[in-house]
Design a protein around this motif. Structure first.
Motif, PDB file in Angstrom:
ATOM      1  N   ALA A  57      -1.757 -14.141   5.837  1.00  0.00           N
ATOM      2  CA  ALA A  57      -1.002 -13.023   5.885  1.00  0.00           C
ATOM      3  C   ALA A  57       0.147 -13.601   7.172  1.00  0.00           C
ATOM      4  O   ALA A  57       0.857 -12.757   7.818  1.00  0.00           O
ATOM      5  CB  ALA A  57      -2.004 -12.218   6.725  1.00  0.00           C
ATOM      6  N   THR A  79      -5.114  -2.679   7.062  1.00  0.00           N
ATOM      7  CA  THR A  79      -6.238  -4.020   6.858  1.00  0.00           C
ATOM      8  C   THR A  79      -7.099  -4.146   6.999  1.00  0.00           C
ATOM      9  O   THR A  79      -8.483  -4.448   6.524  1.00  0.00           O
ATOM     10  CB  THR A  79      -5.145  -4.688   6.736  1.00  0.00           C
ATOM     11  OG1 THR A  79      -3.563  -4.876   6.495  1.00  0.00           O
ATOM     12  CG2 THR A  79      -5.729  -6.422   6.356  1.00  0.00           C
ATOM     13  N   VAL A 103      -7.112  -0.933  -2.162  1.00  0.00           N
ATOM     14  CA  VAL A 103      -5.422  -0.682  -1.527  1.00  0.00           C
ATOM     15  C   VAL A 103      -4.754   0.800  -2.416  1.00  0.00           C
ATOM     16  O   VAL A 103      -4.726   1.046  -1.323  1.00  0.00           O
ATOM     17  CB  VAL A 103      -4.854  -1.953  -1.539  1.00  0.00           C
ATOM     18  CG1 VAL A 103      -3.658  -1.659  -1.446  1.00  0.00           C
ATOM     19  CG2 VAL A 103      -5.107  -3.305  -0.976  1.00  0.00           C
ATOM     20  N   ILE A 115      -1.568  -5.637   0.377  1.00  0.00           N
ATOM     21  CA  ILE A 115      -3.161  -6.086   1.087  1.00  0.00           C
ATOM     22  C   ILE A 115      -3.281  -6.542  -0.159  1.00  0.00           C
ATOM     23  O   ILE A 115      -4.383  -7.316   0.344  1.00  0.00           O
ATOM     24  CB  ILE A 115      -3.243  -4.532   1.535  1.00  0.00           C
ATOM     25  CG1 ILE A 115      -2.232  -4.758   2.535  1.00  0.00           C
ATOM     26  CG2 ILE A 115      -4.539  -4.849   1.995  1.00  0.00           C
ATOM     27  CD1 ILE A 115      -2.637  -3.057   3.263  1.00  0.00           C
ATOM     28  N   ASN A 171      -3.465 -10.163  -0.432  1.00  0.00           N
ATOM     29  CA  ASN A 171      -4.395 -11.033   1.047  1.00  0.00           C
ATOM     30  C   ASN A 171      -4.899 -11.571   1.124  1.00  0.00           C
ATOM     31  O   ASN A 171      -6.126 -11.552   0.753  1.00  0.00           O
ATOM     32  CB  ASN A 171      -4.717 -10.438   2.045  1.00  0.00           C
ATOM     33  CG  ASN A 171      -4.458 -10.471   3.890  1.00  0.00           C
ATOM     34  OD1 ASN A 171      -4.912 -11.242   4.229  1.00  0.00           O
ATOM     35  ND2 ASN A 171      -3.996  -9.523   4.915  1.00  0.00           N
ATOM     36  N   ILE A 212      -8.316 -11.154   2.939  1.00  0.00           N
ATOM     37  CA  ILE A 212      -9.673 -10.457   2.592  1.00  0.00           C
ATOM     38  C   ILE A 212     -10.390 -10.795   1.539  1.00  0.00           C
ATOM     39  O   ILE A 212     -11.143 -10.881   1.695  1.00  0.00           O
ATOM     40  CB  ILE A 212      -8.938  -9.200   2.058  1.00  0.00           C
ATOM     41  CG1 ILE A 212      -8.197  -8.683   3.417  1.00  0.00           C
ATOM     42  CG2 ILE A 212     -10.113  -7.723   1.359  1.00  0.00           C
ATOM     43  CD1 ILE A 212      -6.862  -7.354   2.560  1.00  0.00           C
ATOM     44  N   GLY A 217     -10.688  -7.819  10.337  1.00  0.00           N
ATOM     45  CA  GLY A 217      -9.882  -6.949  10.852  1.00  0.00           C
ATOM     46  C   GLY A 217      -9.319  -6.658  11.768  1.00  0.00           C
ATOM     47  O   GLY A 217      -7.913  -6.744  12.086  1.00  0.00           O
TER      48      GLY A 217
END
Length: 231
Positions: A31, A52, A87, A112, A115, A118, A142
């Motif tokens: 990220a 996030t 998201v 996101i 990402n 995740i 997170g």
């Protein structure tokens, strides 16, 4: 009793991994694109980090609950759909309730979905673990991501403009007005730190500090574990 102690040890390991040992940025180096682009201020870093975190917690929970009904053949596409749906919901809520923050973060909220952190946690942990550890893993990862974003944003903001959490009340609501601070009055600022190259420099310095801290901790553990010999 033994099972309770084992669970507590597991939870402590999950928390330590997310916050430090396996931190998304400091350890996994994931990220970095949103990190370098968004952390021009502590407020922006905090906003993206919290968004996030919400996605990670919800995605881990939903994946853990659905692991028994989703086939391994379609698990990755199903996980991506779960993350994308969450998201989209977060993006709509931010646009409705925190529109100034939504305007600042812009494209990085929809991104996101891409990402890797995740999807990586959902695939490697939540899809194989019970609900409670998955929730804790999402929260720890997170918040670990959030504190790094906020710290980098704070360092860059102070060095670049002499303020800290500027416009927090406009972006996050009046309840966050207490965060707004002028650290260096009448400071002209250092533009390089605000720009992406400055983000690389600050991130490199933070990574160097982390490596040094871990080296010192390892040396202390080795000294503590060494047998004491009598003279």
């Amino acid at each position: 009793m033994t099972q309770t102690n084992s669970q507590q040890h597991q939870y402590r390991q999950i928390w330590a991994a997310g916050m430090w040992d396996n931190n998304i940025v400091l350890k996994q180096s994931l990220a970095l694109c949103p990190l370098l682009a968004v952390t021009s201020s502590a407020t922006n870093g905090l906003g993206l980090g919290l968004a996030t975190t919400v996605v990670m917690i919800a995605a881990n929970a939903l994946t853990s609950m659905a692991k028994g009904v989703i086939s391994k053949a379609v698990r990755i596409p199903a996980n991506i759909i779960i993350i994308a749906s969450l998201v989209t919901l977060i993006d709509a809520l931010l646009n409705a309730w925190l529109h100034p923050l939504h305007k600042v973060l812009g494209l990085f909220i929809p991104l996101i979905v891409t990402n890797c952190a995740i999807l990586g946690r959902v695939e490697s942990y939540a899809s194989k673990s019970p609900l409670l550890p998955s929730l804790l893993d999402g929260l720890a990862m997170g918040l670990g991501f959030t504190w790094v974003l906020t710290m980098l944003g704070g360092i860059r903001e102070v060095m670049g403009s002499g303020t800290l959490f500027a416009n927090a009340s406009l972006l996050l609501g009046q309840h966050f007005a207490f965060l707004e601070t002028t650290v260096i009055p009448e400071y002209r600022g250092l533009l390089l730190v605000i720009l992406p190259p400055g983000g690389f420099l600050i991130l490199g310095a933070v990574l160097a500090v982390k490596q040094k801290v871990e080296q010192l901790l390892t040396e202390r553990r080795a000294i503590a574990a060494a047998p004491v010999t009598g003279g």
